[in-house]
Write a protein that holds these residues in place. Structure first.
Motif, PDB file in Angstrom:
ATOM      1  N   ASP A  38       0.827  -1.208   0.000  1.00  0.00           N
ATOM      2  CA  ASP A  38       0.000   0.000   0.000  1.00  0.00           C
ATOM      3  C   ASP A  38       0.861   1.257   0.000  1.00  0.00           C
ATOM      4  N   ARG A  39       2.057   1.122   0.533  1.00  0.00           N
ATOM      5  CA  ARG A  39       2.949   2.278   0.579  1.00  0.00           C
ATOM      6  C   ARG A  39       4.389   1.803   0.521  1.00  0.00           C
ATOM      7  N   VAL A  40       5.243   2.629  -0.071  1.00  0.00           N
ATOM      8  CA  VAL A  40       6.681   2.405  -0.091  1.00  0.00           C
ATOM      9  C   VAL A  40       7.348   3.671   0.413  1.00  0.00           C
ATOM     10  N   VAL A  41       8.271   3.522   1.348  1.00  0.00           N
ATOM     11  CA  VAL A  41       9.093   4.646   1.794  1.00  0.00           C
ATOM     12  C   VAL A  41      10.546   4.259   1.570  1.00  0.00           C
ATOM     13  N   SER A  42      11.362   5.245   1.228  1.00  0.00           N
ATOM     14  CA  SER A  42      12.755   4.915   0.963  1.00  0.00           C
ATOM     15  C   SER A  42      13.642   6.146   1.098  1.00  0.00           C
ATOM     16  N   ASN A  43      14.717   5.970   1.844  1.00  0.00           N
ATOM     17  CA  ASN A  43      15.822   6.928   1.827  1.00  0.00           C
ATOM     18  C   ASN A  43      16.981   6.185   1.163  1.00  0.00           C
ATOM     19  N   PRO A  44      16.937   6.048  -0.176  1.00  0.00           N
ATOM     20  CA  PRO A  44      17.879   5.168  -0.869  1.00  0.00           C
ATOM     21  C   PRO A  44      19.283   5.774  -0.902  1.00  0.00           C
ATOM     22  N   PRO A  45      20.272   4.971  -1.237  1.00  0.00           N
ATOM     23  CA  PRO A  45      21.643   5.493  -1.355  1.00  0.00           C
ATOM     24  C   PRO A  45      21.784   6.307  -2.641  1.00  0.00           C
ATOM     25  N   PHE A  46      21.278   7.546  -2.598  1.00  0.00           N
ATOM     26  CA  PHE A  46      21.119   8.344  -3.812  1.00  0.00           C
ATOM     27  C   PHE A  46      22.308   9.230  -4.139  1.00  0.00           C
ATOM     28  N   VAL A  47      23.329   9.255  -3.302  1.00  0.00           N
ATOM     29  CA  VAL A  47      24.426  10.191  -3.516  1.00  0.00           C
ATOM     30  C   VAL A  47      25.198   9.824  -4.780  1.00  0.00           C
ATOM     31  N   ILE A  48      25.382  10.792  -5.647  1.00  0.00           N
ATOM     32  CA  ILE A  48      26.090  10.587  -6.911  1.00  0.00           C
ATOM     33  C   ILE A  48      27.582  10.500  -6.617  1.00  0.00           C
ATOM     34  N   THR A  49      28.181   9.358  -6.940  1.00  0.00           N
ATOM     35  CA  THR A  49      29.570   9.060  -6.583  1.00  0.00           C
ATOM     36  C   THR A  49      30.331   8.608  -7.819  1.00  0.00           C
ATOM     37  N   PRO A  50      31.544   9.128  -8.029  1.00  0.00           N
ATOM     38  CA  PRO A  50      32.332   8.681  -9.184  1.00  0.00           C
ATOM     39  C   PRO A  50      32.664   7.197  -9.081  1.00  0.00           C
ATOM     40  N   ARG A  51      32.578   6.506 -10.182  1.00  0.00           N
ATOM     41  CA  ARG A  51      33.019   5.119 -10.258  1.00  0.00           C
ATOM     42  C   ARG A  51      34.500   5.130 -10.658  1.00  0.00           C
ATOM     43  N   ALA A  52      35.331   5.517  -9.688  1.00  0.00           N
ATOM     44  CA  ALA A  52      36.759   5.690  -9.965  1.00  0.00           C
ATOM     45  C   ALA A  52      37.577   5.090  -8.833  1.00  0.00           C
ATOM     46  N   ALA A  53      38.777   4.626  -9.160  1.00  0.00           N
ATOM     47  CA  ALA A  53      39.675   4.049  -8.155  1.00  0.00           C
ATOM     48  C   ALA A  53      40.008   5.089  -7.101  1.00  0.00           C
ATOM     49  N   GLY A  54      40.013   4.645  -5.839  1.00  0.00           N
ATOM     50  CA  GLY A  54      40.364   5.526  -4.742  1.00  0.00           C
ATOM     51  C   GLY A  54      39.208   6.313  -4.159  1.00  0.00           C
ATOM     52  N   VAL A  55      38.022   6.233  -4.778  1.00  0.00           N
ATOM     53  CA  VAL A  55      36.845   6.930  -4.250  1.00  0.00           C
ATOM     54  C   VAL A  55      36.039   5.948  -3.414  1.00  0.00           C
ATOM     55  N   PRO A  56      35.895   6.208  -2.108  1.00  0.00           N
ATOM     56  CA  PRO A  56      35.169   5.252  -1.258  1.00  0.00           C
ATOM     57  C   PRO A  56      33.707   5.138  -1.662  1.00  0.00           C
ATOM     58  N   ALA A  57      33.198   3.916  -1.634  1.00  0.00           N
ATOM     59  CA  ALA A  57      31.802   3.645  -1.984  1.00  0.00           C
ATOM     60  C   ALA A  57      31.058   3.268  -0.710  1.00  0.00           C
ATOM     61  N   TYR A  58      30.577   4.261   0.021  1.00  0.00           N
ATOM     62  CA  TYR A  58      29.865   4.024   1.275  1.00  0.00           C
ATOM     63  C   TYR A  58      28.493   3.421   0.988  1.00  0.00           C
ATOM     64  N   GLU A  59      28.225   2.273   1.579  1.00  0.00           N
ATOM     65  CA  GLU A  59      26.972   1.578   1.303  1.00  0.00           C
ATOM     66  C   GLU A  59      25.752   2.417   1.662  1.00  0.00           C
ATOM     67  N   TYR A  60      25.849   3.209   2.723  1.00  0.00           N
ATOM     68  CA  TYR A  60      24.671   3.930   3.198  1.00  0.00           C
ATOM     69  C   TYR A  60      24.266   5.063   2.257  1.00  0.00           C
ATOM     70  N   ARG A  61      25.170   5.470   1.359  1.00  0.00           N
ATOM     71  CA  ARG A  61      24.828   6.608   0.506  1.00  0.00           C
ATOM     72  C   ARG A  61      25.073   6.361  -0.980  1.00  0.00           C
ATOM     73  N   ASP A  62      25.767   5.296  -1.343  1.00  0.00           N
ATOM     74  CA  ASP A  62      26.176   5.062  -2.728  1.00  0.00           C
ATOM     75  C   ASP A  62      25.567   3.771  -3.239  1.00  0.00           C
ATOM     76  N   GLY A  63      24.693   3.879  -4.247  1.00  0.00           N
ATOM     77  CA  GLY A  63      24.015   2.702  -4.784  1.00  0.00           C
ATOM     78  C   GLY A  63      24.821   1.924  -5.801  1.00  0.00           C
TER      79      GLY A  63
END
Length: 506
Positions: A226-251
């Motif tokens: 009936d309802r969906v709520v989501s605070n998804p990992p929406f932060v735009i992050t470079p797919r580049a070596a050395g850039v951390p990919a934090y699960e809580y913010r990076d999909g």
């Protein structure tokens, strides 16, 4: 990783926290407003200084759980007579090292308010920057942050049988949704996150929350809600070596593709008439406005969707990159910050990104043809106030008038909302106002510049006479043609009804 939470130990800890008075109000009083505000900026030294050498249970648990400071084992044991230090270890919240207890997670009280009242939860999550004194690991499970509070405030407080919390994190949205839902299914790609969700549900005595591990809609394939709520990992992050990919913010996707996937996929897990609410970022790229790109995503949904998208903020690529590099704990000095900044700016340049918008998305699986299509920018600050009731009222108002022709709308009786005020601005010595402004005290806090005709109509809507009758009287006062005035005012009256300035009287 957090161990599987034991219900009996959670209940014992909850009893101890309740007995100590472990609340946000009491902690704020213990170390003072200034120090409390400093903790929101990741500074714990002022709070520790204010507590001094106090050894009472509130001070001990405040240092251990809220500030992430080591505490004497004897003091912790005395503060937790039911749970004990051993119980904290079983729950994965702390570890004992001889005469000292070290925190393994933060556990903080979190107050809330919605249309049914006020309350408080205890929310556990991974040690944050303030507690760790350094950068975060990529699998960090985030506690309650600004985005979490924003989405919680937006949740519509209407009854629902089943709610999906997509990307649950520590479970704060699931707890909020459960106040109005019979059951909640909380999913996340992180096993650690769903364990924190189970722990927090047990600590707060909330039943009816089921957790599942998996990516996006995979864990609920074939199901509807009936309802969906989501605070998804929406932060735009470079797919580049050395850039951390934090699960809580990076999909893990390129650009804003994660938000696009939620927009295009959520309709299929909604019941007809079901509502999805989530936060997101979207790029303005190659000259195409971000809100227009979201509109295209909605149109690409395999099921028809009503849409109400509100952009609250827009940042240029440099400001956006700096914001999220700092969020990861990297200070703006030295080579690491410069390397990360280059990676972000190169990533944006590759797609022709000139701005990134942030806001909320409300989608509803249409029953028949979609009738709602709002894409707007609203810059007023909401703070912590809940506006879910306002949003639910706006949907109801839209549905009520969507099928009305102008003649039917003119026959309606309206009342001006009690939170609406009017301000008139005059040039010195002038008789007529230069600007007439209507302001909304609740909801999105909108401010509108209006002409004398609309201002007069809003002022006259007292629940007595029909709109058409009022417009006729106003036309006589302004010495204008009534039919032309009605043609001009009725579209704007529709907007004022949906946005909550005016209400239809039954």
């Amino acid at each position: 990783m957090l161990p599987e939470p034991d219900p009996a130990t959670c209940a014992a800890l909850a009893d101890d926290l309740r007995g100590v008075g472990f609340t946000s109000e009491n902690l704020r009083a213990a170390w003072g407003e200034s120090a409390d505000d400093a903790t929101g900026r990741e500074l714990r030294a002022p709070a520790l200084r204010a507590l001094g050498d106090r050894t009472d249970p509130l001070a001990v648990l405040g240092r251990l759980f809220a500030l992430g400071a080591h505490q004497p084992t004897a003091d912790v044991a005395a503060a937790l007579p039911r749970c004990g230090v051993e119980g904290l270890e079983r729950l994965g919240l702390a570890t004992a090292h001889g005469e000292t207890v070290h925190p393994a997670a933060v556990l903080r009280p979190q107050s809330f308010a919605d249309d049914t009242g006020e309350g408080e939860w205890w929310i556990a999550s991974d040690l944050d920057e303030m507690a760790r004194g350094g950068t975060l690991p990529e699998d960090h499970v985030l506690g309650v942050g600004g985005a979490s509070r924003t989405l919680a405030a937006l949740q519509v407080p209407t009854p629902a049988a089943r709610v999906l919390d997509l990307g649950t994190g520590c479970g704060i949205q699931a707890l909020r949704a459960r106040r109005f839902a019979d059951t909640v299914v909380a999913t996340d790609i992180s096993e650690g996150a769903v364990r924190f969700t189970r722990l927090n549900a047990l600590l707060n005595g909330v039943e009816g929350i089921e957790t599942r591990v998996g990516n996006l809609f995979d864990p609920v394939a074939g199901e509807r809600f009936d309802r969906v709520v989501s605070n998804p990992p929406f932060v735009i992050t470079p797919r580049a070596a050395g850039v951390p990919a934090y699960e809580y913010r990076d999909g893990g996707l390129v650009g804003d593709a994660l938000v696009e996937a939620v927009v295009t996929g959520v309709g299929e897990v909604l019941e007809p008439g079901g509502v999805a609410q989530f936060l997101g970022n979207w790029e303005t790229r190659d000259g195409v406005d971000g809100l227009e790109r979201v509109r295209d995503w909605v149109a690409a949904s395999p099921v028809p969707l009503d849409a109400w998208v509100v952009e609250r903020e827009q940042l240029d690529p440099l400001a956006y990159a700096e914001l999220w590099i700092r969020d990861g704990g990297t200070v703006p000095t030295g080579d690491r910050f410069a390397r990360l900044l280059d990676a972000w700016l190169d990533d944006f340049d590759a797609r022709g990104v000139t701005a990134v918008g942030f806001g909320s998305v409300l989608l509803r699986r249409a029953v028949g043809r979609p009738t709602l299509s709002r894409y707007e920018r609203v810059g007023t600050a909401l703070g912590a106030r809940a506006i879910g009731g306002h949003i639910a009222g706006a949907l109801e108002a839209h549905d009520r008038i969507a099928g009305l022709g102008d003649a039917d709308l003119a026959a309606c009786v309206l009342r001006t909302a009690p939170d609406v005020t009017e301000a008139r601005h005059h040039m010195p010595g002038a008789e007529d106002p230069m600007v007439i402004e209507l302001r909304q005290g609740g909801g999105y806090g909108r401010a509108l510049s209006v002409d004398p005709g609309l201002a007069a109509l809003v002022g006259a809507c007292d629940g007595d006479l029909a709109v058409g009758v009022l417009i006729g009287a106003i036309a006589q006062l302004l010495e204008v043609d009534a039919a032309s005035l009605q043609e001009d005012l009725l579209p704007r009256v529709r907007e004022l009804i949906v946005t909550g300035f005016l209400a239809v009287v039954d």
